[in-house]
Design an enzyme around this catalytic site. Sequence first.
Site, PDB file in Angstrom:
ATOM      1  N   ASP A  69      -2.029  -8.111  -8.938  1.00 54.98           N
ATOM      2  CA  ASP A  69      -1.660  -7.905  -7.539  1.00 54.98           C
ATOM      3  C   ASP A  69      -2.288  -8.942  -6.612  1.00 54.98           C
ATOM      4  O   ASP A  69      -3.185  -9.690  -7.008  1.00 54.98           O
ATOM      5  CB  ASP A  69      -2.056  -6.482  -7.086  1.00 54.98           C
ATOM      6  CG  ASP A  69      -3.396  -6.027  -7.661  1.00 54.98           C
ATOM      7  OD1 ASP A  69      -4.232  -6.896  -7.993  1.00 54.98           O
ATOM      8  OD2 ASP A  69      -3.603  -4.815  -7.778  1.00 54.98           O
ATOM      9  N   ASN A 138      -8.635   6.784  -6.181  1.00 56.19           N
ATOM     10  CA  ASN A 138      -7.541   7.758  -6.151  1.00 56.19           C
ATOM     11  C   ASN A 138      -6.669   7.672  -7.406  1.00 56.19           C
ATOM     12  O   ASN A 138      -5.577   8.221  -7.438  1.00 56.19           O
ATOM     13  CB  ASN A 138      -6.684   7.555  -4.896  1.00 56.19           C
ATOM     14  CG  ASN A 138      -6.075   6.153  -4.839  1.00 56.19           C
ATOM     15  OD1 ASN A 138      -6.226   5.373  -5.773  1.00 56.19           O
ATOM     16  ND2 ASN A 138      -5.387   5.852  -3.760  1.00 56.19           N
ATOM     17  N   HIS A 140      -5.383   4.877  -8.662  1.00 52.55           N
ATOM     18  CA  HIS A 140      -4.382   3.806  -8.711  1.00 52.55           C
ATOM     19  C   HIS A 140      -4.690   2.799  -9.821  1.00 52.55           C
ATOM     20  O   HIS A 140      -5.843   2.592 -10.184  1.00 52.55           O
ATOM     21  CB  HIS A 140      -4.182   3.114  -7.348  1.00 52.55           C
ATOM     22  CG  HIS A 140      -5.301   2.240  -6.884  1.00 52.55           C
ATOM     23  ND1 HIS A 140      -5.639   2.107  -5.552  1.00 52.55           N
ATOM     24  CD2 HIS A 140      -6.167   1.415  -7.545  1.00 52.55           C
ATOM     25  CE1 HIS A 140      -6.630   1.254  -5.432  1.00 52.55           C
ATOM     26  NE2 HIS A 140      -6.978   0.821  -6.629  1.00 52.55           N
ATOM     27  N   GLU A 145      -0.269   3.214  -5.859  1.00 57.41           N
ATOM     28  CA  GLU A 145      -0.981   4.346  -5.271  1.00 57.41           C
ATOM     29  C   GLU A 145      -0.327   5.659  -5.719  1.00 57.41           C
ATOM     30  O   GLU A 145       0.777   5.645  -6.270  1.00 57.41           O
ATOM     31  CB  GLU A 145      -0.945   4.221  -3.735  1.00 57.41           C
ATOM     32  CG  GLU A 145      -1.553   2.925  -3.188  1.00 57.41           C
ATOM     33  CD  GLU A 145      -3.087   2.885  -3.233  1.00 57.41           C
ATOM     34  OE1 GLU A 145      -3.693   3.633  -4.030  1.00 57.41           O
ATOM     35  OE2 GLU A 145      -3.676   2.080  -2.487  1.00 57.41           O
TER      36      GLU A 145
HETATM   37  C1  F6R Z   1      -7.337  -4.983  -8.849  1.00 54.92           C
HETATM   38  C2  F6R Z   1      -6.579  -3.739  -8.923  1.00 54.92           C
HETATM   39  C3  F6R Z   1      -7.176  -2.414  -8.589  1.00 54.92           C
HETATM   40  C4  F6R Z   1      -8.648  -2.264  -8.989  1.00 54.92           C
HETATM   41  C5  F6R Z   1      -9.180  -0.925  -8.528  1.00 54.92           C
HETATM   42  C6  F6R Z   1     -10.640  -0.745  -8.866  1.00 54.92           C
HETATM   43  O1  F6R Z   1      -6.539  -6.070  -9.226  1.00 54.92           O
HETATM   44  O2  F6R Z   1      -5.441  -3.798  -9.253  1.00 54.92           O
HETATM   45  O3  F6R Z   1      -6.414  -1.406  -9.204  1.00 54.92           O
HETATM   46  O4  F6R Z   1      -8.757  -2.386 -10.375  1.00 54.92           O
HETATM   47  O5  F6R Z   1      -9.003  -0.789  -7.149  1.00 54.92           O
HETATM   48  O6  F6R Z   1     -11.395  -1.649  -8.112  1.00 54.92           O
HETATM   49  P1  F6R Z   1     -12.961  -1.833  -8.390  1.00 54.92           P
HETATM   50  O7  F6R Z   1     -13.078  -2.445  -9.719  1.00 54.92           O
HETATM   51  O8  F6R Z   1     -13.408  -2.763  -7.296  1.00 54.92           O
HETATM   52  O9  F6R Z   1     -13.569  -0.473  -8.302  1.00 54.92           O
END
Ligand code: F6R
Length: 245
Positions: A69, A138, A140, A145
Amino acid sequence: MSVRILVYDDYAKMSAAAARHVASRVNARPGVVLGLATGSTPVGMYAELIELHRREGLDFSRVTTFNLDEYCGLDADDPRSYDRFMWEHLFAHVNLERTRTHVPYGAARDPEAECIRYEEMIRAAGGIDLQVLGIGMNGHIGFNEPGSASNSRTRVVRLAEQTVQVNRAKAEAEELPAFALSMGMGTIMDAREIVLLANGDAKADIIRQAIQGPVTPDVPASILQRHPDVTVFLDKPAAKLLELD
Ligand code: F6R
């Protein structure tokens, strides 16, 4: 259920093990197509991969990468962009070919067209062999989401308010876009193999829901229970609510 759960004493050990896992796939198939994540979780794993490249000659010269992303509206050189993140944490330090690294282009004038182009590039590369994922508070995965359709493809998504707040704090950025380009749930599920990483107390509850709760769009990562080849790398705090035998 086909999810393998591996629990390590701490973040450093979890990161080293996940890096060894990825490295084994690169060694077995030098032209492997990797799906990559940003965020704080995989930083240690990327550092270990860099070490393996330096110490053991782990060779990325034929590897192709696709990131999950990117924020809408951010150019690749914006310090908040995920493109920049990947260069800082991995790409600049190993022998990846620049032309074989892909991050959705956040500043595309036509973001919808960019999403279609991204899907086409993944297809043209033969699909993703190994997708690395983190998990949001959450549930995701990528920026899918809660409520995301299980067959969704790369598209423009609106981030949950909680996601923007958490990520703003982590990036120490005052402003972050509320929209992103993200691989879809279907794109992720098409990967031949998936590795999910999570560490820390704060992730324990969502990890339990994702891995041992019902499969539901309310917890996007729960769909991984339906994938035939998933390995979850956890540190002890993130695993503390799981029932393990
Ligand atoms: C990042 C992504 C997100 C993260 C998630 C966890 O490319 O797609 O899904 O993997 O938000 O983020 P951290 O590792 O910062 O807790």
